[in-house]
Design a protein around this motif. Structure first.
Motif, PDB file in Angstrom:
ATOM      1  N   ALA A  21     -52.252  12.463  71.021  1.00  0.00           N
ATOM      2  CA  ALA A  21     -53.260  13.497  70.783  1.00  0.00           C
ATOM      3  C   ALA A  21     -54.646  13.009  71.188  1.00  0.00           C
ATOM      4  O   ALA A  21     -54.920  11.800  71.222  1.00  0.00           O
ATOM      5  CB  ALA A  21     -53.264  13.894  69.310  1.00  0.00           C
ATOM      6  N   VAL A  30     -56.649  17.517  69.129  1.00  0.00           N
ATOM      7  CA  VAL A  30     -55.886  18.498  69.893  1.00  0.00           C
ATOM      8  C   VAL A  30     -54.586  17.839  70.316  1.00  0.00           C
ATOM      9  O   VAL A  30     -54.589  16.725  70.845  1.00  0.00           O
ATOM     10  CB  VAL A  30     -56.658  18.979  71.141  1.00  0.00           C
ATOM     11  N   HIS A  31     -53.491  18.522  70.041  1.00  0.00           N
ATOM     12  CA  HIS A  31     -52.179  17.979  70.385  1.00  0.00           C
ATOM     13  C   HIS A  31     -51.366  19.070  71.054  1.00  0.00           C
ATOM     14  O   HIS A  31     -51.210  20.165  70.505  1.00  0.00           O
ATOM     15  CB  HIS A  31     -51.458  17.472  69.139  1.00  0.00           C
ATOM     16  N   ALA A  32     -50.871  18.793  72.252  1.00  0.00           N
ATOM     17  CA  ALA A  32     -50.062  19.766  72.986  1.00  0.00           C
ATOM     18  C   ALA A  32     -48.666  19.206  73.207  1.00  0.00           C
ATOM     19  O   ALA A  32     -48.479  17.993  73.354  1.00  0.00           O
ATOM     20  CB  ALA A  32     -50.711  20.095  74.330  1.00  0.00           C
ATOM     21  N   GLN A  86     -46.654  24.583  73.009  1.00  0.00           N
ATOM     22  CA  GLN A  86     -47.483  24.823  71.838  1.00  0.00           C
ATOM     23  C   GLN A  86     -48.658  23.858  71.830  1.00  0.00           C
ATOM     24  O   GLN A  86     -48.489  22.656  72.054  1.00  0.00           O
ATOM     25  CB  GLN A  86     -46.674  24.649  70.551  1.00  0.00           C
ATOM     26  N   ALA A  87     -49.836  24.376  71.612  1.00  0.00           N
ATOM     27  CA  ALA A  87     -51.036  23.554  71.485  1.00  0.00           C
ATOM     28  C   ALA A  87     -51.598  23.747  70.078  1.00  0.00           C
ATOM     29  O   ALA A  87     -51.603  24.856  69.543  1.00  0.00           O
ATOM     30  CB  ALA A  87     -52.069  23.945  72.532  1.00  0.00           C
ATOM     31  N   ARG A  88     -52.078  22.657  69.513  1.00  0.00           N
ATOM     32  CA  ARG A  88     -52.539  22.698  68.128  1.00  0.00           C
ATOM     33  C   ARG A  88     -53.867  21.951  68.017  1.00  0.00           C
ATOM     34  O   ARG A  88     -54.013  20.845  68.543  1.00  0.00           O
ATOM     35  CB  ARG A  88     -51.504  22.029  67.213  1.00  0.00           C
ATOM     36  N   THR A 113     -52.712  26.967  65.868  1.00  0.00           N
ATOM     37  CA  THR A 113     -51.744  26.732  66.940  1.00  0.00           C
ATOM     38  C   THR A 113     -51.639  27.968  67.821  1.00  0.00           C
ATOM     39  O   THR A 113     -51.822  29.099  67.359  1.00  0.00           O
ATOM     40  CB  THR A 113     -50.346  26.392  66.386  1.00  0.00           C
ATOM     41  N   GLU A 164     -49.382  29.391  71.590  1.00  0.00           N
ATOM     42  CA  GLU A 164     -48.232  29.126  72.458  1.00  0.00           C
ATOM     43  C   GLU A 164     -48.514  29.517  73.901  1.00  0.00           C
ATOM     44  O   GLU A 164     -47.604  29.847  74.649  1.00  0.00           O
ATOM     45  CB  GLU A 164     -46.999  29.867  71.938  1.00  0.00           C
ATOM     46  N   GLU A 175     -50.904  28.197  77.307  1.00  0.00           N
ATOM     47  CA  GLU A 175     -51.886  27.317  77.914  1.00  0.00           C
ATOM     48  C   GLU A 175     -53.096  28.103  78.407  1.00  0.00           C
ATOM     49  O   GLU A 175     -54.240  27.661  78.279  1.00  0.00           O
ATOM     50  CB  GLU A 175     -51.247  26.554  79.076  1.00  0.00           C
ATOM     51  N   TRP A 177     -55.423  28.945  75.591  1.00  0.00           N
ATOM     52  CA  TRP A 177     -55.828  27.858  74.712  1.00  0.00           C
ATOM     53  C   TRP A 177     -57.341  27.668  74.609  1.00  0.00           C
ATOM     54  O   TRP A 177     -57.869  27.475  73.505  1.00  0.00           O
ATOM     55  CB  TRP A 177     -55.149  26.553  75.126  1.00  0.00           C
TER      56      TRP A 177
END
Length: 207
Positions: free
Chosen positions: A118, A134-136, A156-158, A177, A179, A181, A184
């Motif tokens: 991340a 940010v974690h994808a 999924q990006a969070r 979150t 779903e 890109e 995002w």
């Protein structure tokens, strides 16, 4: 007791607060279901039951509000938001002797161990120092759960904020979150606005 918090939710947010009163939770779930269930093609009863099935787990994890909002036009802009408050495990000893900036440092170290890929860093919000990350990745839904011949793979990006609160014992966790890109950047910007609006309900309990 965990401090009361206030936030400015995104425009169009549809969700519910999670309280310690099951009767109140049921009333809130029913009200939301009356608005959302017809659009989702489900009955109000089934939708409300699904929401109530989620609330025990959310409450156990300190979640105070959860729901969805759209950061733009189109279904790809739909995002899920949750805000929780947890007690710092070392609140009786370590946290009470640390500055909040040092606690944010510790939260950053923990997150980096949990999610080494991340992008995590420290920042300062109006409420005080915080960690943002940010974690994808990919979210796999096995075919056993869908009945389809192949599993479903969703990107999924969070974005997550972990914020030491002024009481010196609790940490707020804001997670958003999405779903898509393409959507995002807009979702992340909306999450940032929510994080910057976070404040304690007690005007004397400032950072």
């Amino acid at each position: 007791m965990a401090p009361a918090l206030q936030i400015d939710l995104p425009p169009g947010f549809t969700g519910m607060p999670v309280t310690d009163d099951d009767t109140m939770n049921a009333r809130l779930a029913w009200g939301i279901s009356e608005k959302v269930a017809p659009q989702a093609g489900r009955s109000v009863e089934d939708f409300a039951a699904a929401l109530m099935a989620l609330t025990p787990g959310l409450r156990e994890n300190g979640v105070r509000v959860f729901g969805k909002f759209a950061a733009g036009d189109g279904p790809e802009y739909l995002a899920t938001l949750s805000l929780g408050v947890l007690r710092w495990p070392a609140a009786d000893t370590e946290m009470l002797t640390l500055r909040r900036s040092a606690v944010a440092d510790a939260l950053l170290d923990v997150y980096k161990r949990e999610q080494p890929r991340a992008d995590a860093r420290l920042l300062r919000l109006p409420i005080g120092p915080a960690m943002a990350a940010v974690h994808a990745g990919e979210f796999h839904v096995p075919r056993e759960f869908t009945g389809r011949p192949t599993e479903i793979v969703r990107v999924q990006a969070r974005v997550e904020y972990r914020i030491p609160l002024p009481d010196g014992e609790h940490v707020a966790i804001l997670a958003v979150t999405a779903e898509s890109e393409a959507a995002w950047p807009a979702v992340a910007e909306a999450a940032s606005r929510v994080a910057h609006s976070l404040r304690t309900a007690d005007p004397e309990n400032r950072p």
